[in-house]
Scaffold this motif. Structure first.
Motif, PDB file in Angstrom:
ATOM      1  N   GLU A   1      -8.123  13.450  10.925  1.00  0.00           N
ATOM      2  CA  GLU A   1      -6.806  14.047  10.746  1.00  0.00           C
ATOM      3  C   GLU A   1      -5.713  12.976  10.735  1.00  0.00           C
ATOM      4  O   GLU A   1      -4.780  13.018   9.922  1.00  0.00           O
ATOM      5  N   ARG A   2      -5.860  11.991  11.649  1.00  0.00           N
ATOM      6  CA  ARG A   2      -4.863  10.924  11.702  1.00  0.00           C
ATOM      7  C   ARG A   2      -4.851  10.120  10.406  1.00  0.00           C
ATOM      8  O   ARG A   2      -3.784   9.768   9.887  1.00  0.00           O
ATOM      9  N   TYR A   3      -6.025   9.832   9.868  1.00  0.00           N
ATOM     10  CA  TYR A   3      -6.105   9.055   8.630  1.00  0.00           C
ATOM     11  C   TYR A   3      -5.480   9.818   7.460  1.00  0.00           C
ATOM     12  O   TYR A   3      -4.730   9.249   6.658  1.00  0.00           O
ATOM     13  N   LEU A   4      -5.776  11.110   7.357  1.00  0.00           N
ATOM     14  CA  LEU A   4      -5.245  11.898   6.246  1.00  0.00           C
ATOM     15  C   LEU A   4      -3.723  12.018   6.332  1.00  0.00           C
ATOM     16  O   LEU A   4      -3.026  11.937   5.311  1.00  0.00           O
ATOM     17  N   MET A   5      -3.198  12.205   7.541  1.00  0.00           N
ATOM     18  CA  MET A   5      -1.745  12.291   7.693  1.00  0.00           C
ATOM     19  C   MET A   5      -1.075  10.955   7.351  1.00  0.00           C
ATOM     20  O   MET A   5       0.007  10.929   6.753  1.00  0.00           O
ATOM     21  N   THR A   6      -1.719   9.847   7.697  1.00  0.00           N
ATOM     22  CA  THR A   6      -1.161   8.531   7.380  1.00  0.00           C
ATOM     23  C   THR A   6      -1.157   8.292   5.874  1.00  0.00           C
ATOM     24  O   THR A   6      -0.177   7.790   5.312  1.00  0.00           O
ATOM     25  N   ILE A   7      -2.257   8.649   5.213  1.00  0.00           N
ATOM     26  CA  ILE A   7      -2.325   8.504   3.755  1.00  0.00           C
ATOM     27  C   ILE A   7      -1.241   9.343   3.089  1.00  0.00           C
ATOM     28  O   ILE A   7      -0.568   8.894   2.150  1.00  0.00           O
ATOM     29  N   PHE A   8      -1.045  10.556   3.585  1.00  0.00           N
ATOM     30  CA  PHE A   8      -0.001  11.425   3.029  1.00  0.00           C
ATOM     31  C   PHE A   8       1.381  10.813   3.251  1.00  0.00           C
ATOM     32  O   PHE A   8       2.214  10.769   2.334  1.00  0.00           O
ATOM     33  N   ALA A   9       1.644  10.317   4.460  1.00  0.00           N
ATOM     34  CA  ALA A   9       2.964   9.775   4.787  1.00  0.00           C
ATOM     35  C   ALA A   9       3.292   8.558   3.928  1.00  0.00           C
ATOM     36  O   ALA A   9       4.410   8.414   3.419  1.00  0.00           O
ATOM     37  N   MET A  10       2.303   7.680   3.742  1.00  0.00           N
ATOM     38  CA  MET A  10       2.554   6.451   2.985  1.00  0.00           C
ATOM     39  C   MET A  10       2.440   6.679   1.477  1.00  0.00           C
ATOM     40  O   MET A  10       3.212   6.130   0.689  1.00  0.00           O
ATOM     41  N   GLY A  11       1.479   7.487   1.049  1.00  0.00           N
ATOM     42  CA  GLY A  11       1.265   7.697  -0.374  1.00  0.00           C
ATOM     43  C   GLY A  11       2.373   8.472  -1.040  1.00  0.00           C
ATOM     44  O   GLY A  11       2.678   8.258  -2.220  1.00  0.00           O
ATOM     45  N   CYS A  12       3.006   9.382  -0.298  1.00  0.00           N
ATOM     46  CA  CYS A  12       4.146  10.132  -0.836  1.00  0.00           C
ATOM     47  C   CYS A  12       5.467   9.425  -0.564  1.00  0.00           C
ATOM     48  O   CYS A  12       6.533   9.966  -0.858  1.00  0.00           O
ATOM     49  N   ASN A  13       5.376   8.218   0.028  1.00  0.00           N
ATOM     50  CA  ASN A  13       6.540   7.365   0.305  1.00  0.00           C
ATOM     51  C   ASN A  13       7.527   8.023   1.263  1.00  0.00           C
ATOM     52  O   ASN A  13       8.738   7.786   1.186  1.00  0.00           O
ATOM     53  N   LEU A  14       7.007   8.867   2.168  1.00  0.00           N
ATOM     54  CA  LEU A  14       7.864   9.434   3.207  1.00  0.00           C
ATOM     55  C   LEU A  14       8.127   8.419   4.311  1.00  0.00           C
ATOM     56  O   LEU A  14       9.213   8.373   4.880  1.00  0.00           O
ATOM     57  N   GLY A  15       7.114   7.638   4.636  1.00  0.00           N
ATOM     58  CA  GLY A  15       7.222   6.719   5.754  1.00  0.00           C
ATOM     59  C   GLY A  15       6.884   7.407   7.062  1.00  0.00           C
ATOM     60  O   GLY A  15       6.885   8.646   7.153  1.00  0.00           O
ATOM     61  N   PRO A  16       6.574   6.643   8.115  1.00  0.00           N
ATOM     62  CA  PRO A  16       6.164   7.245   9.392  1.00  0.00           C
ATOM     63  C   PRO A  16       7.218   8.149  10.014  1.00  0.00           C
ATOM     64  O   PRO A  16       6.894   9.213  10.542  1.00  0.00           O
ATOM     65  N   ASN A  17       8.496   7.750   9.965  1.00  0.00           N
ATOM     66  CA  ASN A  17       9.535   8.523  10.651  1.00  0.00           C
ATOM     67  C   ASN A  17       9.750   9.893  10.017  1.00  0.00           C
ATOM     68  O   ASN A  17       9.726  10.928  10.704  1.00  0.00           O
ATOM     69  N   GLN A  18       9.960   9.933   8.694  1.00  0.00           N
ATOM     70  CA  GLN A  18      10.198  11.213   8.037  1.00  0.00           C
ATOM     71  C   GLN A  18       8.949  12.101   8.085  1.00  0.00           C
ATOM     72  O   GLN A  18       9.055  13.323   8.264  1.00  0.00           O
TER      73      GLN A  18
END
Length: 740
Positions: free
Chosen positions: A346-363
């Motif tokens: 789950e952590r890996y998928l959320m990280t890929i989503f955050a970075m791949g969609c260019n949201l970044g960790p904070n948003q």
């Protein structure tokens, strides 16, 4: 154990020192390029300001010509002209204006360089002292000039007595660096520094100067396979890629191919009048290629599929892919194999989503449901998802896609289209630069997209370099079960050097070249004459040069194929002009022959032009599709080179996941339509595309909960009265005025 720790530390230190030298050399080249660009921009601004003065001088010349036309007597005309030009008897102002326009009228911006160079002078000298620079040939004139410049670094006078060997410099440089000894000391120290550093950057780029202890700027000749080892590999390699194994046979085969291709076009040229003609300037004129007509049955099939596609969130799509192949098993800490994370998938998928969609960790942490913090996402990205593991996971997604039946109707995967698209970056980093096509700062995401719509290679490159140098690298690093043998590209995806080495590596390069009529086409020999296409050829092939350097060319090709040397680094050097490197000239000659053969086929084959256009359009569609999924922002907010490359891998991993899910959903719908009696053909299906977005929910779901219990209102009496006033209740006038 302690010895292993020390060994690992030493290896890391060595690697970082090598990388630091590469980065410093790259910074040196970029800084010199920036100085030259600023001088060119200043010259353009000066020329714009001089336009009024130039118009005035042209008007003055028109007045002189008018006097000459009206007055036949030379003596009287001279008197009138003098009175016209200098009514007050002083022509110095007019002469000064002419000299000023002449000085800035051409394209020579070199005299303006010192102004922009001096603010970076100390930094450039520091870099020249830090980097150990050596020539890769016997010509040491530039290195000796650099040593002279370094010895005089602390001088303040502008002219010096030393006479420097400037055989590497052009006449324009000599005019501003040297003067006659009768006028004083012969060498201008300031412009000598600018000249030496400018040529140093050029020769670092072309490989004529190397940096000791570097990788990207090392002497590539020392990185090649020894010729004895190449000889052992040569027969099997030539048989595999379809090349002759001796220099004479190679040249003879190539010459025969050029002759037959030219003769075939000349023979069938009268039958191509509807598609191609030659104008009065001897240039071929091609009719615009019309795309295939889409049959109504394919349009109705596409509409039916779009209406039946299930709506899915991006995270749900990634969860589906994870259930199918568990691709997150490739991720983990850099040391050890146990993730030591709570619910790591789950952590890996959320990280890929955050970075791949260019949201970044904070948003991403603000919007993701569950107990996830920005630190969790950032830590997972930095410690558990390195670049090589992301590449492995991406390859697995591509392999799964290639096993499906539907993509086989779109293409066999043996051909790819290569192209770049611009991304916005922060200005101060190694990748960012000014892109001349997009007219802004950023970097270029260079990708290879297969003819069945999936991306098989991705890499961020700076915009100042020719994109074509990554054509070969993408094919060698893709490492998929389907071996690619054809590359489609646009103008940026080709050059004479790239044509040469793609041919030597058994790759068929098929670019869509802008302004291809301006390229030089080579006839097989001087005696070759053609009835219809003779005007196309403007030069003749130097076959002896190709034959002489055949061994060097094959040694480079075998070294690239064996992974001994990086193809982008090598092509970058051999693609930059070098007056010393004979291998560069041989590669240019071979590449021009291969490009001539391709252009002859391009002119005479309408289906080839349609095929190239269709496949290059696919990668344009993919670039738009991947940008649509990068909805978190327009700027890649990273300056670290590895993190920048990871952002592109993240984005393509999400794009591949959505493509894979769309393809599976389309296959299910097609199966159901077939069971329901819907009639469609393989040709109808070939017009479909997995780049569907109408069914993808990028932003999740937002629930309006108006019926929930209201939160308590603040207790301050003034604000209570204000709220009551808004609801239409009666409030005393004095309290309303206080509220206002």
């Amino acid at each position: 154990s302690l010895p292993k720790r020390y060994t690992l530390m030493l290896a890391l230190i060595y690697l970082m020192r090598v990388r630091a030298r590469d980065h410093l050399a790259e910074m040196f080249i970029k800084r010199i390029a920036t100085i030259h660009k600023r001088a060119k921009d200043e010259l353009e601004q000066i020329q714009v300001r001089q336009r009024k003065k130039l118009e005035l001088l042209v008007g003055t010349l028109g007045g002189v010509l008018e006097i000459l036309a009206q007055e036949p007597d030379n003596q009287e005309a001279g008197s009138l002209i003098r009175e016209y030009l200098s009514p007050e008897g002083n022509i110095d102002r007019l002469r000064e204006a002419c000299a000023e326009v002449q000085a800035t009228g051409g394209s020579n911006y070199l005299p303006l360089l010192w102004k922009h160079f001096k603010s970076h002078r100390s930094l450039l000298f520091r870099l020249s002292h830090l980097l150990q620079l050596e020539p890769t040939t016997q010509d040491r004139s530039l290195i000796e000039a650099l040593q002279m410049v370094q010895e005089n670094e602390n001088l303040h006078r502008e002219w010096i007595d030393e006479h420097v060997d400037l055989s590497f410099a052009s006449d324009r440089w000599l005019k501003i660096v040297r003067r006659s000894p009768s006028e004083g000391p012969p060498t201008n120290r300031r412009f000598l520094e600018v000249c030496v550093f400018s040529h140093l950057a050029n020769e670092l780029r072309s490989g004529d100067i190397c940096v000791l202890g570097s990788e990207s700027f090392a002497d590539y000749r020392k990185q090649l396979l020894p010729w004895d080892e190449c000889l052992a590999r040569l027969p099997e390699y030539c048989e595999k890629v379809g090349l002759s194994s001796t220099a004479k046979e190679f040249v003879a085969s190539l010459k025969e191919q050029l002759e037959s291709t030219a003769q075939q076009l000349d023979d069938k040229f009268p039958n191509c009048r509807g598609d191609v003609s030659i104008n009065e300037a001897g240039e071929p004129v091609l009719r615009r290629v019309v795309a295939r007509d889409i049959p109504p049955s394919a349009i109705s099939l596409q509409t039916a599929i779009t209406q039946r596609m299930p709506a899915r969130h991006v995270l749900d799509i990634m969860a589906n892919i994870e259930h199918w192949i568990q691709f997150t098993r490739h991720f983990g800490p850099m040391s050890g194999s146990d993730p030591k994370l709570k619910e790591p998938a789950e952590r890996y998928l959320m990280t890929i989503f955050a970075m791949g969609c260019n949201l970044g960790p904070n948003q991403a942490a603000r919007h993701l449901a569950g107990n996830v913090t920005p630190h969790m996402l950032s830590y997972t990205n930095r410690r558990h998802l390195p670049l090589d593991k992301l590449d492995k996971a991406n390859r697995e997604l591509v392999e799964l896609y290639l096993q499906l039946d539907l993509p086989k109707l779109w293409g066999d995967g043996k051909a790819v289209a290569a192209d770049g698209t611009q991304f916005d970056f922060y200005d101060e980093n190694l990748l960012a630069g000014y892109h001349f096509r997009y007219r802004k700062m950023g970097a270029v995401a260079y990708r290879h997209v297969a003819n069945n719509y999936i991306a098989v290679f991705q890499h961020f490159i700076p915009p100042g370099i020719w994109e074509a140098i990554y054509v070969i690298e993408g094919l060698l690093k893709a490492d998929h079960s389907v071996e690619v043998d054809t590359v489609y590209s646009d103008t940026q995806g080709q050059s004479a050097t790239v044509f040469a080495f793609t041919h030597l590596l058994g790759i068929n390069l098929m670019p869509r070249i802008r302004n291809w009529r301006n390229l030089v086409m080579y006839r097989p020999d001087r005696s070759a004459k053609y009835k219809h296409i003779n005007s196309l050829f403007t030069d003749t092939v130097n076959w002896s040069q190709i034959e002489t350097h055949w061994q060097d060319l094959m040694q480079v090709a075998l070294s690239i194929q064996a992974g001994k040397i990086s193809s982008p680094m090598l092509l970058r050097k051999l693609g930059s002009y070098s007056r010393r490197n004979k291998l560069y000239h041989a590669a240019q000659e071979l590449g021009c022959v291969i490009r001539t053969i391709f252009l002859l086929k391009w002119i005479g084959n309408r289906e080839l032009r349609r095929e190239v256009t269709a496949n290059t359009n696919k990668i344009e569609s993919y670039n738009g599709f991947s940008k649509w999924l990068s909805f978190g922002g327009d700027i890649i907010a990273e300056n670290d080179p590895d993190e920048q490359q990871k952002r592109l891998r993240y984005n393509d991993m999400i794009a591949s996941s959505v493509i894979l899910q769309n393809t599976v959903d389309m296959m299910r719908i097609l199966q159901k339509l077939a069971r329901d009696g819907w009639q469609f053909t393989d040709e109808d299906v070939s017009f479909l595309s997995p780049y569907l977005t109408s069914n993808v929910k990028r932003f999740g779901e937002f629930n309006l909960k108006l019926k929930r219990p209201p939160e308590p209102w603040i207790k301050d009496s003034i604000f209570q009265q204000a709220a009551g006033s808004i609801r239409g209740q009666q409030v005393p006038n004095n309290k309303v005025e206080k509220t206002n």
